[in-house]
Design a protein around this motif. Structure first.
Motif, PDB file in Angstrom:
ATOM      1  N   ILE A 169       0.852  -1.185   0.000  1.00  0.00           N
ATOM      2  CA  ILE A 169       0.000   0.000   0.000  1.00  0.00           C
ATOM      3  C   ILE A 169       0.887   1.234   0.000  1.00  0.00           C
ATOM      4  CG2 ILE A 169      -1.794   1.287   1.230  1.00  0.00           C
ATOM      5  CD1 ILE A 169      -2.704  -1.325   2.476  1.00  0.00           C
ATOM      6  N   ASP A 170       0.707   2.098  -1.004  1.00  0.00           N
ATOM      7  CA  ASP A 170       1.508   3.328  -1.121  1.00  0.00           C
ATOM      8  C   ASP A 170       3.005   3.042  -1.052  1.00  0.00           C
ATOM      9  OD1 ASP A 170      -0.818   4.833  -1.313  1.00  0.00           O
ATOM     10  OD2 ASP A 170      -0.952   5.137   0.852  1.00  0.00           O
ATOM     11  N   GLY A 171       3.426   1.972  -1.729  1.00  0.00           N
ATOM     12  CA  GLY A 171       4.838   1.648  -1.823  1.00  0.00           C
ATOM     13  C   GLY A 171       5.429   0.919  -0.637  1.00  0.00           C
TER      14      GLY A 171
ATOM     15  N   LEU B 219      -2.385  -4.010  10.501  1.00  0.00           N
ATOM     16  CA  LEU B 219      -1.501  -3.701   9.383  1.00  0.00           C
ATOM     17  C   LEU B 219      -0.076  -3.607   9.935  1.00  0.00           C
ATOM     18  CD1 LEU B 219      -2.045  -3.231   6.363  1.00  0.00           C
ATOM     19  CD2 LEU B 219      -2.020  -0.775   6.830  1.00  0.00           C
ATOM     20  N   ILE B 220       0.760  -4.602   9.580  1.00  0.00           N
ATOM     21  CA  ILE B 220       2.102  -4.726  10.146  1.00  0.00           C
ATOM     22  C   ILE B 220       3.131  -4.487   9.046  1.00  0.00           C
ATOM     23  CG2 ILE B 220       3.680  -6.225  11.415  1.00  0.00           C
ATOM     24  CD1 ILE B 220       1.232  -7.881  12.260  1.00  0.00           C
ATOM     25  N   PRO B 221       4.002  -3.480   9.183  1.00  0.00           N
ATOM     26  CA  PRO B 221       5.032  -3.250   8.161  1.00  0.00           C
ATOM     27  C   PRO B 221       5.939  -4.469   7.998  1.00  0.00           C
ATOM     28  CG  PRO B 221       4.870  -1.364   9.645  1.00  0.00           C
ATOM     29  CD  PRO B 221       4.041  -2.458  10.262  1.00  0.00           C
ATOM     30  N   TYR B 222       6.297  -4.744   6.733  1.00  0.00           N
ATOM     31  CA  TYR B 222       7.178  -5.867   6.404  1.00  0.00           C
ATOM     32  C   TYR B 222       8.339  -5.332   5.585  1.00  0.00           C
ATOM     33  CZ  TYR B 222       8.808 -10.305   4.408  1.00  0.00           C
ATOM     34  OH  TYR B 222       9.576 -11.392   4.024  1.00  0.00           O
TER      35      TYR B 222
ATOM     36  N   ASP C  69      -7.271  -0.816   0.458  1.00  0.00           N
ATOM     37  CA  ASP C  69      -7.527  -0.177   1.757  1.00  0.00           C
ATOM     38  C   ASP C  69      -9.037  -0.106   1.991  1.00  0.00           C
ATOM     39  OD1 ASP C  69      -7.917   1.628  -0.288  1.00  0.00           O
ATOM     40  OD2 ASP C  69      -7.220   3.357   0.861  1.00  0.00           O
ATOM     41  N   PHE C  70      -9.684  -1.257   2.000  1.00  0.00           N
ATOM     42  CA  PHE C  70     -11.150  -1.314   2.055  1.00  0.00           C
ATOM     43  C   PHE C  70     -11.724  -0.684   3.314  1.00  0.00           C
ATOM     44  CE2 PHE C  70      -9.686  -5.151   4.136  1.00  0.00           C
ATOM     45  CZ  PHE C  70     -10.550  -5.317   5.204  1.00  0.00           C
ATOM     46  N   TRP C  71     -10.921  -0.533   4.350  1.00  0.00           N
ATOM     47  CA  TRP C  71     -11.372   0.040   5.616  1.00  0.00           C
ATOM     48  C   TRP C  71     -11.411   1.567   5.584  1.00  0.00           C
ATOM     49  CZ3 TRP C  71      -6.860  -2.720   4.784  1.00  0.00           C
ATOM     50  CH2 TRP C  71      -5.700  -1.949   4.660  1.00  0.00           C
ATOM     51  N   SER C  72     -10.913   2.179   4.519  1.00  0.00           N
ATOM     52  CA  SER C  72     -10.772   3.626   4.468  1.00  0.00           C
ATOM     53  C   SER C  72     -12.122   4.323   4.623  1.00  0.00           C
ATOM     54  CB  SER C  72     -10.129   4.042   3.141  1.00  0.00           C
ATOM     55  OG  SER C  72     -10.025   5.441   3.060  1.00  0.00           O
ATOM     56  N   SER C  73     -12.133   5.378   5.412  1.00  0.00           N
ATOM     57  CA  SER C  73     -13.364   6.142   5.645  1.00  0.00           C
ATOM     58  C   SER C  73     -13.335   7.514   4.975  1.00  0.00           C
ATOM     59  CB  SER C  73     -13.592   6.329   7.154  1.00  0.00           C
ATOM     60  OG  SER C  73     -12.504   7.029   7.741  1.00  0.00           O
ATOM     61  N   ASP C  74     -12.216   7.838   4.308  1.00  0.00           N
ATOM     62  CA  ASP C  74     -12.099   9.181   3.743  1.00  0.00           C
ATOM     63  C   ASP C  74     -12.347   9.217   2.236  1.00  0.00           C
ATOM     64  OD1 ASP C  74      -9.857   7.907   2.869  1.00  0.00           O
ATOM     65  OD2 ASP C  74      -8.404   9.294   3.754  1.00  0.00           O
TER      66      ASP C  74
END
Length: 288
Positions: A66-68, A88-91, A154-159
């Protein structure tokens, strides 16, 4: 695996297996021979199994960009309010950075599903295609329909206005009982959507029931079929009929380690509601 409870999702990435349990405190990381490499703690409950009333019920997971930025995405089942969450855990550098992970509420997305006339929401699988994120909504004996939810990464996005399409999944007539979908796994090189399904003696998304049959199913050319009004599963294999080791095993998780020609090497995990997880390594040949 008696020390790791309720295996619900498994992923393969960079030579490692990442195992999720719906009432486990940690992510378990294994090598391809199922030897423990590491673990990453998500919760600090003292008990081995988080209680049913308190657990986030983590049922689905996948690696995603997501976004790189690469992440390990874990999705709660949404079957109760406290389960309407994603982690959401950075990898990066072949490792999960749990110190930087985010918990995101999915209540708005769940409300939208109910407003679109879904009777019961129970997310059990997640995977990504090049252009979409796919979620599976599991049925039960009372509400037997399974659905594929086609949405944005990002299906959870509210914006913003998140894309969403709800597609019924149709099963072959050869299936016994009422198979209900769990895990999803998209194989990009073959454009195949793989899934696990199982029968269970329960009439709702919250309670467990007697374990019946477990299946592997798949849909070919899935990227060209996501606009269909309904999706027919091309083929299903009854695992119990293939080998006696699958008896009384509720297979939930599936991932692909490798593909050579038309032979898939798969890892499966079962959750039998008894606090023990069982892993299986199998060879699957898909013809045509």
């Amino acid at each position: 695996m008696p020390d790791f409870p309720s295996g619900s999702s498994i992923n393969y990435c960079d030579g490692k297996l990442y195992l999720i349990g719906d009432d486990a405190n940690e992510i378990l990381i294994l090598d391809r021979d199922y030897k423990r490499i590491d673990s990453k703690k998500l919760f600090n409950f003292t008990e081995k199994r988080i209680s049913k009333k308190r657990k986030t019920d983590l049922e689905a997971s996948t690696f995603i960009k997501i976004d790189g930025q690469d992440y390990f995405l874990i999705v709660g089942s949404t079957s109760k309010e406290q389960r309407e969450k994603v982690f959401l855990i950075p990898y990066s550098d072949f490792s999960l950075d749990v110190l930087q992970f985010r918990t995101i509420n999915t209540t708005g997305f769940v409300s939208r599903l109910y407003s679109d006339d879904m009777i019961e929401v129970n997310i059990e699988g997640v995977t990504i295609t090049p252009n979409n994120l796919l979620l599976s909504n599991r049925g039960n004996r009372k509400n037997p329909s399974n659905y594929l939810l086609v949405t944005d990464f990002d299906f959870w996005s509210s914006d913003r206005n998140v894309n969403l399409k709800i597609v019924p999944i149709q099963l072959p007539n050869s299936a016994k009982g009422i198979p209900c979908i769990s895990e999803l796994c998209y194989v990009d090189s073959m454009d195949v959507l793989m899934m696990t399904l199982s029968t269970e003696g329960t009439d709702n998304a919250y309670d467990d029931g007697a374990i019946g049959e477990s299946y592997i199913g798949w849909i070919k050319n899935i990227s060209h079929r996501l606009n269909d009004q309904a999706l027919m599963v091309d083929q299903m294999i009854n695992l119990t009929e293939m080998h006696s080791d699958f008896r009384n095993q509720k297979i939930e998780g599936l991932c692909v380690e490798s593909i050579q020609d038309n032979e898939f090497i798969l890892h499966l995990v079962s959750d039998n509601d008894d606090g023990v997880s069982t892993l299986f390594k199998v060879s699957l040949i898909i013809n045509g």
